[in-house]
Scaffold this active site. Structure first.
Site, PDB file in Angstrom:
ATOM      1  CG  ASP A 218      -2.494   0.699  -2.725  1.00  0.00           C
ATOM      2  OD1 ASP A 218      -1.513   1.452  -2.606  1.00  0.00           O
ATOM      3  OD2 ASP A 218      -3.404   0.643  -1.874  1.00  0.00           O
ATOM      4  CG  HIS A 219      -2.381   4.641  -4.170  1.00  0.00           C
ATOM      5  ND1 HIS A 219      -1.636   5.316  -3.239  1.00  0.00           N
ATOM      6  CD2 HIS A 219      -3.399   4.053  -3.484  1.00  0.00           C
ATOM      7  CE1 HIS A 219      -2.170   5.151  -2.043  1.00  0.00           C
ATOM      8  NE2 HIS A 219      -3.240   4.388  -2.165  1.00  0.00           N
TER       9      HIS A 219
ATOM     10  CB  CYS B  57      -6.859   2.848  -0.726  1.00  0.00           C
ATOM     11  SG  CYS B  57      -5.311   3.105   0.157  1.00  0.00           S
TER      12      CYS B  57
ATOM     13  CD  GLU C 295      -3.094  -0.916   2.125  1.00  0.00           C
ATOM     14  OE1 GLU C 295      -3.375   0.236   2.490  1.00  0.00           O
ATOM     15  OE2 GLU C 295      -3.742  -1.906   2.493  1.00  0.00           O
ATOM     16  CG  ASP C 296      -0.824   4.314   1.047  1.00  0.00           C
ATOM     17  OD1 ASP C 296      -1.629   3.668   0.369  1.00  0.00           O
ATOM     18  OD2 ASP C 296      -1.154   5.031   2.000  1.00  0.00           O
TER      19      ASP C 296
END
Length: 672
Positions: free
Chosen positions: A255-256, A94, A55-56
């Site tokens: 995810d980004h 997200c 994540e992130d």
């Protein structure tokens, strides 16, 4: 892409497609009208597929050339696999990125672009794990979902924090997702922290001020990347120990972009670009095209999250359905590479914005449809990060150079960056004569994409929840319900400051409320002179039956109109901030209309204590569970929805993030 995103089929064809999409079949699934199918005449061995997501985080990994990073497991995976140099998440936060990922359909076509908007999908669009299950795969998710769509029917065999491919029935191939949260935005700011990476040499991107707080945050981010990399190693060892490494395709991606200001949530390349590393074992090497077939290779193909669902199906031997917008880049059904990637920005947490982004191999272009708002609006969660708080403090003190100060100032309508020469996207080339042809080309590519999708982002968010008889995806196809061409033209002119407001002003009295909304936005974008030229029409909109025109006109008059309008506008917005004011709407639409009014009220500086007290007394949003379309949600606001209000889906986007509470706190603190 040759397929028609609008899928303007006859009613009979849509029924046949929906029936085909709901038919459960075995591994040799065959369906009509674009539903998934396999072409194999005899059973063939199919790969297991392991997805590892984090994540992130962007490509701050050794394999991507980052010398400050410590990521030995991912580096080794890249050495025996393929690394994609340009992979995009499509959404910059997200929920938005996962919404694109779970269907292979652009959220700008479904209404799923806003954080936790929970819009419904038409029956023929399926979440990809259900398609893999029907093709014979055992599917698990451990464990985050966070889609902007409700799950209908059985999507996963198991989705929980104990879900694992080990639990599969004997003989079934698996598709298994493991999501690693160690790199999440919230983990960057946990203190105390024992930094493993040297703080003083932390690589701060050029779009941020280089302060001690910023270096600490980035060094901690890299520490977290190392911890995440160790978990990747554990997941890979599980395959080895089970003797499944030679039977399993491994795909790793973030995810980004990183959880920092002007990265996560924002419409820049750094916000969308993620690492994507894929290992295909020798026995399945035939499923890789030439650019991905050699261990240690680097593919320059442009790929995005929209492409991952059709790629999964292609690897499983299943032809991707026609309604998917993405292009498979591995497996039996590889499609031609795209020339462009597309990204979007909608509401993120409690703050509204609307931007669309396109990039090619070198340039990135951004079209801002809310240029009167700064990128750096006060998002409660984001401002808990020390590097965000110090950046804003330095801005307030007037101590920033223009390239850093611009984050907290109104945006240009268009942005263009040369990623080869300016990877941090600092020098906006939209006004450069030398780059005029590039600007026109990128602008045209984005416009063609938006027209093909019939982009629903031009609707105010409450409109996405308004209809209970049809999904937004279906509504956009009906010109009587969504006159895209007129609305698009109105929005473009309204938000392009170079267009004389005299050409926008007639929209204030248009029969279409969304056109009126954009015409009022045009006055707000231009400020005092434009508002002065249209006081009569804007004043009439203060009584408009539709939330969008009324709310935007109130801000325009209250902030830029003649003396005496401020107090009146504030009262209009205060009343509109109570969902009960929209009693003819279903509960979800009423909640979103009230949320937009509360957000707009927050744009007024120096509100009186009396107004702040009235805001504090506004009804809170219920934390009750959401339902599906038509399920009823009159209890979505505690004690505020009057008898006779239409039923409909509750506004889960307002429930999960408690965004209404965040806006009340922002009004009390006079921040925006």
């Amino acid at each position: 892409m040759s397929k028609d995103f609008r899928t303007g089929r006859s009613a009979a064809a849509r029924v046949r497609l929906a029936l085909a999409a709901t038919t459960i079949v075995a591994a040799s699934i065959v369906a009509a009208q674009g539903a998934s199918r396999t072409d194999a005449q005899t059973p063939v061995e199919r790969p297991n597929i392991l997805w590892i997501t984090s994540e992130d985080n962007g490509p701050q990994i050794g394999a991507y050339g980052d010398a400050y990073a410590t990521t030995p497991n991912l580096d080794a995976l890249a050495e025996r696999g393929v690394r994609y140099s340009t992979a995009w998440s499509t959404g910059p936060v997200c929920g938005a990125s996962r919404t694109a990922l779970i269907t292979g359909v652009y959220p700008a076509a479904t209404g799923g672009e806003h954080m936790r908007s929970m819009v419904d999908l038409p029956e023929h669009i399926r979440l990809y794990p259900a398609l893999l299950r029907e093709a014979g795969y055992y599917t698990t998710n451990n464990s985050k979902t966070d889609y902007n769509y409700p799950e209908v029917g059985q999507v996963w065999d198991e989705s929980s924090n104990t879900a694992h491919w080990r639990n599969r029935p004997e003989g079934r191939p698996f598709f298994s997702v493991f999501n690693i949260t160690l790199t999440h935005e919230g983990q960057v700011r946990t203190r105390p922290h024992d930094w493993q990476h040297d703080v003083e040499s932390a690589p701060v991107p050029g779009f941020m001020p280089n302060t001690r707080e910023t270096r600490e945050d980035w060094a901690q981010y890299y520490d977290n990347m190392t911890a995440m990399d160790a978990v990747v190693g554990e997941r890979l060892r599980e395959l080895e120990e089970a003797g499944l490494a030679d039977d399993t395709i491994v795909m790793y991606f973030g995810d980004h972009g990183p959880g920092f200001p002007r990265s996560k949530r924002f419409p820049y390349n750094v916000s969308f670009r993620v690492p994507l590393i894929i290992h295909i074992p020798d026995k399945f090497r035939h499923l890789a095209p030439p650019d991905a077939a050699t261990p240690g290779s680097v593919s320059d193909r442009l790929v995005s999250f929209i492409d991952l669902p059709p790629t999964l199906l292609s690897l499983a031997g299943v032809q991707p359905p026609e309604w998917m917008h993405g292009r498979a880049f591995l497996g039996r059904y590889v499609a031609p590479a795209p020339e462009y990637l597309y990204g979007f920005r909608g509401r993120a947490d409690e703050r509204y914005d609307f931007a669309r982004t396109v990039r090619d191999a070198r340039y990135v272009y951004i079209r801002n449809y809310m240029p009167h708002r700064p990128h750096g609006q006060h998002v409660s969660y984001l401002f808990q990060t020390p590097s965000t708080a110090v950046w804003k403090r330095l801005y307030d003190e007037g101590r920033l150079p223009p390239e850093h100060a611009s984050f907290f100032e109104p945006k240009p309508s268009e942005e263009l960056y040369d990623l080869q020469e300016d990877p941090f996207e600092i020098r906006n080339l939209a006004g450069s004569p030398e780059h005029r042809q590039t600007l026109l080309r990128m602008r045209a590519a984005l416009e063609a994409h938006q027209r093909e999708l019939r982009d629903v982002g031009f609707m105010p968010e409450y409109e996405l929840h308004r209809d209970t008889d049809v999904t937004v995806y279906e509504r956009r196809l009906d010109p009587a319900r969504y006159d895209f061409d007129r609305i698009y033209q109105a929005a473009w002119a309204a938000t392009d400051r170079s267009v004389d407001y005299a050409n926008v002003r007639p929209g204030l009295t248009d029969a279409n409320p969304i056109v009126r909304y954009w015409a009022a936005t045009g006055a707000l974008v231009r400020g005092r002179d434009a508002v002065a030229s249209a006081v009569k029409e804007l004043e009439a909109l203060l009584e408009d039956p539709e939330p969008g025109p009324r709310i935007v006109a109130a801000e325009a008059l209250g902030r830029f109109g003649p003396a005496g309008f401020r107090d009146r506008a504030i009262q209009v917005l205060l009343r509109a901030s109570d969902p009960a004011a929209w009693g003819t709407f279903n509960a979800a639409a009423a909640l979103h209309a009230a949320q937009f009014a509360l957000y707009t009220l927050n744009q007024f500086e120096g509100l009186s204590q009396e107004v702040k007290d009235a805001v504090a007394k506004l009804p809170p949003v219920s934390t009750g569970r959401r339902g599906g379309r038509g399920a009823g949600a009159a209890a979505g606001v505690q004690g505020s929805v009057p008898a006779g209000v239409q039923s409909g889906p509750p506004a889960a986007s307002l429930q999960r993030g408690d965004y209404r509470t965040n806006l009340k706190a922002a009004i009390a603190a006079d921040v925006r």
